[in-house]
Design a protein around this motif. Structure first.
Motif, PDB file in Angstrom:
ATOM      1  N   GLN A 153       0.843  -1.187   0.000  1.00 30.75           N
ATOM      2  CA  GLN A 153       0.000   0.000   0.000  1.00 30.75           C
ATOM      3  C   GLN A 153       0.884   1.244   0.000  1.00 30.75           C
ATOM      4  OE1 GLN A 153      -2.891   0.085   3.148  1.00 30.75           O
ATOM      5  NE2 GLN A 153      -4.165   1.603   2.133  1.00 30.75           N
TER       6      GLN A 153
ATOM      7  N   GLU B 247       0.606   4.188  -1.059  1.00 34.05           N
ATOM      8  CA  GLU B 247       0.028   5.521  -0.824  1.00 34.05           C
ATOM      9  C   GLU B 247       0.018   5.897   0.649  1.00 34.05           C
ATOM     10  OE1 GLU B 247      -1.427   3.023  -2.353  1.00 34.05           O
ATOM     11  OE2 GLU B 247      -3.343   2.505  -1.403  1.00 34.05           O
ATOM     12  N   ILE B 248       0.105   4.906   1.528  1.00 31.65           N
ATOM     13  CA  ILE B 248       0.077   5.200   2.955  1.00 31.65           C
ATOM     14  C   ILE B 248       1.373   5.870   3.402  1.00 31.65           C
ATOM     15  CG2 ILE B 248       1.153   3.130   3.982  1.00 31.65           C
ATOM     16  CD1 ILE B 248      -1.158   2.977   5.908  1.00 31.65           C
TER      17      ILE B 248
END
Lengths: 230, 195
Positions: free
Chosen positions: B186, B188-189
């Motif tokens: 992930q 984008e975190i």
């Protein structure tokens, strides 16, 4: 997860937290720890076995008092500074250092409540008290362990190593109340409860804390989402 | 890293509590609702990870995940950390109540520093994450050393840093591994949150 579904899920965690804090104690009613369940949360009373901090157990051995200092999981608190205060005294009576097994000992010379402060120099500090009778004998079952910041609670309650409370207004009856327990039995009870921090076990405390945090998150999200953002 | 009550002078603790209220307001006044779940999960992680402790040189040390919190939350880490410390003090007697603000500022400073290091984008991701995770532990240790010195408590800065250097190394490794994991599943975190 859709943000619209998050609020009720996290708010449900808050309800779970309330249920967890209100659960009945697993101990018998005769040994119910009033600091379990909702009392644990509302009173914020100390449990005898703090997480990570130093746990101090004072055990009478004849005229001497043996102190056992450990961290969570039974790790010995070696080399910790021990300061011993005589009854009613502000200045230290004398000092000691725990040995590699986390042990220290002293012989109280006067009757009354002796106070012991154990500090490892890393911000972990623990205070414990023990009553000594008129013959200079430390009293069995009257050892009290408490955190430094909550000394005022000792005015109302006396906690023994097993997390059970007794009325401090009758300290002279402590030996009679514990008379049916042998020294080994008292140590066994304390040992049995020590790993579970008294009435509430560590998994329950963890679940309670996580539920409270998730519940707070849900409420914070719900209130924040209703406000127009800049 | 959690300072118990009765160690630091009361005046310093009260001053730190007042400063913490201000810091929490500054850190949280521009929180977007979508950031709150991340803060909640990180707060829960702070709370739970302190259960992982290990013996070290006659004492007991525990993990904190301050570096990862700073990377994922930036300045928003302060409210999450405060809530975790509050419940640790309430349920576990880990840290004090009077020293709650002081603990929040000490550890929050480390986490915020980690967030700044991450935002700087200097060097490779792995090295940056390791540095952020390590300094997130060492800075609170230095601050603790200063506070202990002001109170005349403890065994000196050198002893404190030698103990926390080991924890800092472990935290740095964990942070680097976690960042690598998030980059793969992930990414984008890992985008820094707005200040």
């Amino acid at each position: 997860m859709k943000t619209s579904a998050l609020f009720p899920v996290l708010a449900l965690s808050a309800a779970t937290a309330l249920l967890l804090t209100a659960r009945p104690s697993p101990a018998s009613s005769a040994e119910r720890d009033p600091h379990d369940g909702i009392g644990l949360f509302l009173t914020a009373s100390p449990s005898p076995a703090p997480l990570h901090g130093i746990s101090v157990r004072l055990t009478p051995e004849g005229r001497a008092v043996v102190g056992t200092c450990t961290y969570e999981g039974g790790i010995a608190a070696a080399g910790a500074q021990v300061t011993i205060f005589a009854p009613g005294a502000e200045a230290p009576h004398h000092s000691a250092t725990t040995d590699p097994a986390g042990l220290f000992a002293f012989v109280p010379g006067a009757p009354g409540e002796w106070r012991v402060v154990v500090d490892d120099g890393l911000g972990h500090r623990r205070e414990a008290r023990i009553q000594v009778d008129g013959d200079g004998m430390p009293m069995m079952g009257a050892a009290v362990a408490e955190t430094a910041g909550e000394a005022h609670e000792a005015e109302d309650h006396v906690h023994d190593d097993a997390g059970h409370t007794h009325d401090a207004a009758e300290p002279t009856h402590a030996p009679a109340e514990e008379g049916e327990h042998t020294h080994e039995a008292a140590a066994d009870v304390a040992q049995e409860h020590d790993h579970g921090s008294g009435g509430s076990s560590r998994p329950w405390q963890l679940a309670t804390g996580l539920s409270l945090i998730f519940g707070l998150t849900g409420f914070a999200y719900g209130f924040r989402a209703r406000r127009p953002t800049a | 890293m959690h300072i118990a009550d009765g160690i630091i002078a009361t005046e310093i603790c009260i001053g730190a509590n007042v400063a913490t209220v201000g810091a929490l307001y500054l850190a949280g006044r521009r929180v977007h609702p979508d950031e709150i779940p991340r803060m909640g999960f990180m707060g829960a992680s702070f709370f739970a990870v302190s259960l992982l402790h290990f013996p070290l040189a006659g004492t007991s040390m525990h993990l904190a995940l301050l570096g990862l919190g700073g990377i994922l939350l930036g300045n928003r880490v302060l409210p999450a950390l405060f809530v975790a410390l509050l419940f640790q003090a309430l349920l576990f007697q880990h840290g004090g109540f009077l020293s709650l603000g002081l603990n929040t500022l000490n550890m929050g400073a480390g986490a915020v520093l980690a967030g700044w290091i991450w935002r700087s984008r200097v060097g490779g991701e792995g090295a940056r994450a390791f540095l952020a995770g390590s300094l997130a532990i060492l800075l609170p240790a230095v601050l603790m050393g200063v506070e202990f010195a002001l109170t005349g408590y403890g065994r000196g800065m050198l002893y404190l840093l030698s103990i926390y250097a080991v924890t800092a190394g472990v935290e740095g490794l964990l942070t680097a591994v976690a960042v690598r994991f998030f980059r793969q599943v992930q990414p984008e975190i890992l985008q820094p949150l707005p200040l």
